[in-house]
Design an enzyme around this catalytic site. Structure first.
Site, PDB file in Angstrom:
ATOM      1  N   LYS A   1     -11.887  -9.641   6.142  1.00 55.94           N
ATOM      2  CA  LYS A   1     -12.730 -10.348   5.175  1.00 55.94           C
ATOM      3  C   LYS A   1     -12.745 -11.865   5.329  1.00 55.94           C
ATOM      4  O   LYS A   1     -13.495 -12.402   6.115  1.00 55.94           O
ATOM      5  CB  LYS A   1     -12.285  -9.955   3.760  1.00 55.94           C
ATOM      6  CG  LYS A   1     -12.627  -8.496   3.425  1.00 55.94           C
ATOM      7  CD  LYS A   1     -12.649  -8.273   1.944  1.00 55.94           C
ATOM      8  CE  LYS A   1     -12.764  -6.828   1.551  1.00 55.94           C
ATOM      9  NZ  LYS A   1     -14.115  -6.336   1.427  1.00 55.94           N
TER      10      LYS A   1
ATOM     11  N   PHE B   1      -8.400   1.967  -1.572  1.00 57.15           N
ATOM     12  CA  PHE B   1      -9.586   1.793  -0.729  1.00 57.15           C
ATOM     13  C   PHE B   1      -9.150   1.111   0.563  1.00 57.15           C
ATOM     14  O   PHE B   1      -8.550   0.035   0.533  1.00 57.15           O
ATOM     15  CB  PHE B   1     -10.679   0.956  -1.418  1.00 57.15           C
ATOM     16  CG  PHE B   1     -11.936   0.924  -0.586  1.00 57.15           C
ATOM     17  CD1 PHE B   1     -12.852   1.960  -0.666  1.00 57.15           C
ATOM     18  CD2 PHE B   1     -12.166  -0.099   0.319  1.00 57.15           C
ATOM     19  CE1 PHE B   1     -13.988   1.975   0.148  1.00 57.15           C
ATOM     20  CE2 PHE B   1     -13.304  -0.095   1.134  1.00 57.15           C
ATOM     21  CZ  PHE B   1     -14.217   0.947   1.044  1.00 57.15           C
TER      22      PHE B   1
ATOM     23  N   ASP C   1      -2.008  -3.324   3.219  1.00 59.98           N
ATOM     24  CA  ASP C   1      -3.421  -3.623   3.443  1.00 59.98           C
ATOM     25  C   ASP C   1      -3.775  -4.832   2.575  1.00 59.98           C
ATOM     26  O   ASP C   1      -3.978  -4.722   1.371  1.00 59.98           O
ATOM     27  CB  ASP C   1      -4.280  -2.406   3.067  1.00 59.98           C
ATOM     28  CG  ASP C   1      -5.770  -2.676   3.301  1.00 59.98           C
ATOM     29  OD1 ASP C   1      -6.145  -3.852   3.440  1.00 59.98           O
ATOM     30  OD2 ASP C   1      -6.552  -1.714   3.325  1.00 59.98           O
TER      31      ASP C   1
HETATM   32  C1  LIG Z   1      -8.319  -3.236   0.902  1.00 61.20           C
HETATM   33  C2  LIG Z   1      -9.419  -2.981   1.875  1.00 61.20           C
HETATM   34  N1  LIG Z   1      -9.127  -2.398   3.043  1.00 61.20           N
HETATM   35  C3  LIG Z   1     -10.078  -2.166   3.967  1.00 61.20           C
HETATM   36  C4  LIG Z   1     -11.394  -2.499   3.736  1.00 61.20           C
HETATM   37  C5  LIG Z   1     -12.461  -2.207   4.768  1.00 61.20           C
HETATM   38  O1  LIG Z   1     -12.908  -3.394   5.324  1.00 61.20           O
HETATM   39  P1  LIG Z   1     -14.358  -3.453   6.060  1.00 61.20           P
HETATM   40  O2  LIG Z   1     -15.384  -3.263   5.002  1.00 61.20           O
HETATM   41  O3  LIG Z   1     -14.387  -4.814   6.711  1.00 61.20           O
HETATM   42  O4  LIG Z   1     -14.385  -2.374   7.078  1.00 61.20           O
HETATM   43  C6  LIG Z   1     -11.743  -3.104   2.521  1.00 61.20           C
HETATM   44  C7  LIG Z   1     -13.149  -3.445   2.235  1.00 61.20           C
HETATM   45  O5  LIG Z   1     -13.565  -3.671   1.130  1.00 61.20           O
HETATM   46  C8  LIG Z   1     -10.731  -3.356   1.571  1.00 61.20           C
HETATM   47  O6  LIG Z   1     -11.005  -3.920   0.398  1.00 61.20           O
END
Ligand SMILES: Cc1ncc(COP(=O)(O)O)c(C=O)c1O
Length: 462
Positions: free
Chosen positions: A264, A150, A235
Site C-alpha cells: 500500500k 483480510f 500482515d
Molecule cells: C491487511 C491486508 N493484507 C493484504 C491486502 C491485499 O493487498 P492488495 O490489495 O495490494 O493485493 C490488503 C488490502 O487491502 C490488506 O488490507
C-alpha cells in the site's frame, strides 16, 4: 508524438461512467450512481479530492490506505520523474538495481531484527510469497489465520481470509488452512499444538471492522509460535508505514515477528509495490543455492519506479514527521469520537490506533430508533452505515467507507498528513450527521428504501 494523459482524462471525463459500464465493471458504476457518488473526481492533492465542479472533498479512504502521504506528494512525483529522466537500466534481470538494495537497507533499519527483503508488486503477492516462504522454511503445510482477517484476493490470500462474501463462488481453496478466532489464545494454542503449522498470519489491527489486538495477545501468540516451531507473520500491509502512529503497528506491543508484510503506502500510492521483510534463515531456505537463485520472483518486482517511490516515501515519513502527525491527529480524532459516543446512543464503540479508526453503530435504546434500525437491517445488513456515509458525502463533502461486508462500522483512514482543520471538518460533520440520524429516523428509512430500489432496478435504467 507524446501522449498528454491530463488532456485525455479531461477529454474522456464526461464519458467515464459509460466507458466503465460498457468495458469494465458495470456493477460498480451502478453502486456509485445508487449512492450518489458519481460526482466525477478530477483532481487529487494531499488529503483532498476535487470533483468536476471544483468542489473540495476530504478523503477518509486514501485509496484504501495507499495515499498515506496524500495524493500527488511532490517528493514522490519528483522521484518518479527522476527515474524516467535518468534513463536507468530498469529490470535487466541479469543484473541487480542499486535502488532496490538501498530501499531494502533503509526498510530493515526500521526492523533491525530482520535481515532480508523480497519485493513484490502488491499486497496479495507479498502474502503469497510469505506463505511459500513459510512452507519452504518449516517444511510444514499448515497455515493458521484469524476470523475476520483480510489478506487479499489471490488464491493463497483468499484461503486465509475470514470473509465468505469474497470467497463465494471461488472454492476450492488452499488445503491445510485453519481459522481461529482473533484474540483467542486457547484456540491458537490448540491449532499450533499439532506441530503441523508453518505460519500464523495476523493483522495487528484487522482492517475489516477495525478490531485491535487485545493487550498481550500478540506477545503471547509469538510465544506460542516459538514453542511449536511456527513462524509469526505480521500482515502490516494496511497498518504499516506509520498508519497507526508507529512505523509498524506491532511496535505498540513490542512484538518482533519472523516476517513482516508491507505494501500500500510504500510507493506513495503511485506504483504498485509490496515487501516481505524476513529473517535470513527463512530467506536462505528458499534461495538456497545458485540453482535456486530465481526460485521465487516476478517480472516487475524491484522495478526502479517502485523502488524510487519507496525511497522517497521513507524520506517524507522522516523529514515531514508524518508518523508523529498520524499519532497526534489520530489521538485527537479518537478522543472526539469517544466523546461523541457518550452523546449519541447510535455509536456503540470506537476502536483503532493512530489514523485507523472504526466507529461502530448499534441499535438505540429508544423504541422509535430501535424500530428504524430493525427496519433498515431487514432491508440489508450493512445499510445503516450508508445512511451516515451518504449525507457525509453529499452535505459535508467527506468520502468515507464501511469497514467490510455485513458490518455496522465506518472506517476512517485518511492521509497521515491531515491538519487540525481537517480534524475539525471530520468532527463537525460526523457530529451533525449522527445527530440528524437520531432526530430523523424516518429520513434514514426513506434513504434506505431508495437505495434498495436503485439497487434492484433493471440495468438499463440504473
Ligand atoms: C491487511 C491486508 N493484507 C493484504 C491486502 C491485499 O493487498 P492488495 O490489495 O495490494 O493485493 C490488503 C488490502 O487491502 C490488506 O488490507
Amino acid at each position: 508524438m507524446s501522449l498528454d494523459a491530463g488532456a485525455l482524462f479531461a477529454g474522456c471525463e464526461p464519458e467515464r461512467y459509460s466507458l466503465h459500464t460498457r468495458y469494465l465493471n458495470e456493477q460498480l458504476v451502478r453502486v456509485l450512481k445508487a449512492i450518489g457518488f458519481d460526482v466525477g473526481f478530477c483532481r487529487g492533492e494531499g488529503p483532498y479530492l476535487f470533483d468536476r465542479k471544483g468542489t473540495r472533498y476530504l478523503d477518509l479512504m486514501s485509496g484504501w490506505g495507499v495515499f498515506a502521504l496524500g495524493r500527488n506528494h511532490p517528493a514522490v512525483r519528483d522521484a518518479l520523474k527522476s527515474v524516467l529522466d535518468g534513463n536507468l537500466p530498469n529490470l535487466v534481470h541479469m543484473d541487480v538495481s542499486p535502488l532496490a538494495g538501498l530501499l531494502a537497507k533503509r526498510l530493515l533499519q526500521h526492523v533491525p531484527y530482520l535481515e532480508k527483503v523480497y519485493f513484490s508488486n502488491s499486497g496479495s503477492e507479498a502474502v503469497e510469497t510469505a506463505l511459500k516462504f513459510a512452507r519452504a522454511a518449516t517444511g510444514r503445510a499448515g497455515i493458521v489465520y484469524c476470523s475476520h482477517a483480510f489478506h487479499g484476493l489471490s488464491y493463497g490470500a483468499l484461503s486465509i481470509i475470514g470473509d465468505e462474501t469474497f470467497r463465494t463462488g471461488f472454492a476450492p481453496f488452499l488445503a491445510d488452512c485453519v481459522e481461529v478466532p482473533f484474540n483467542d489464545l486457547h484456540a491458537l494454542d490448540r491449532a499450533l499444538a499439532t506441530r503441523q503449522v508453518g505460519a500464523f498470519v495476523v493483522e495487528p489491527i484487522q482492517g475489516k471492522g477495525v478490531h485491535v489486538a487485545a493487550d498481550g495477545y500478540l506477545q503471547d501468540a509469538l510465544t506460542l509460535c516459538r514453542k511449536y516451531g511456527t513462524l509469526f507473520i505480521a500482515d502490516e500491509i494496511q497498518t504499516g508505514l506509520g498508519r497507526t502512529g508507529r512505523f509498524l503497528a506491532v511496535e505498540h506491543w513490542g512484538v518482533e515477528p519472523d516476517i513482516v508484510l508491507l505494501a500500500k503506502a510504500l510507493s506513495g500510492g503511485h506504483i504498485p509495490v509490496g515487501a516481505v521483510l524476513t529473517r535470513k534463515t527463512i530467506f536462505d531456505k528458499v534461495f538456497s543455492s545458485m540453482e535456486r537463485a530465481m526460485a521465487h520472483g516476478s517480472t516487475f518486482g524491484k522495478n526502479d519506479l517502485a523502488m524510487a517511490a519507496g525511497l522517497a516515501t521513507l524520506d517524507v515519513l522522516k523529514h515531514e514527521r508524518v508518523i508523529e502527525n498520524a499519532a497526534r491527529t489520530g489521538d485527537r480524532l479518537f478522543a472526539a469520537f469517544t466523546k461523541m459516543s457518550h452523546q449519541h446512543e447510535l455509536i456503540k464503540a470506537v476502536r483503532g490506533k493512530g489514523l485507523l479508526i472504526g466507529i461502530e453503530f448499534g441499535p438505540q435504546r429508544s423504541l422509535k430508533l430501535r424500530a428504524t434500525w430493525a427496519a433498515l437491517h431487514a432491508l440489508n445488513s450493512e445499510l445503516f452505515c450508508q445512511t451516515i456515509i451518504i449525507p457525509l458525502f453529499k452535505d459535508h463533502k467527506i468520502l468515507s467507507q464501511v469497514a467490510g461486508h455485513g458490518i455496522n462500522t465506518i472506517k476512517i483512514q485518511p492521509a497521515l498528513t491531515i491538519t487540525d482543520a481537517d480534524c475539525e471538518w471530520v468532527e463537525r460533520s460526523f457530529d451533525q450527521v449522527i445527530l440528524e440520524a437520531h432526530r430523523g429516523p424516518a429520513t434514514a428509512l426513506t434513504l434506505g428504501k431508495t437505495l434498495i430500489e436503485h439497487a434492484i432496478r433493471p440495468r438499463a435504467t440504473a
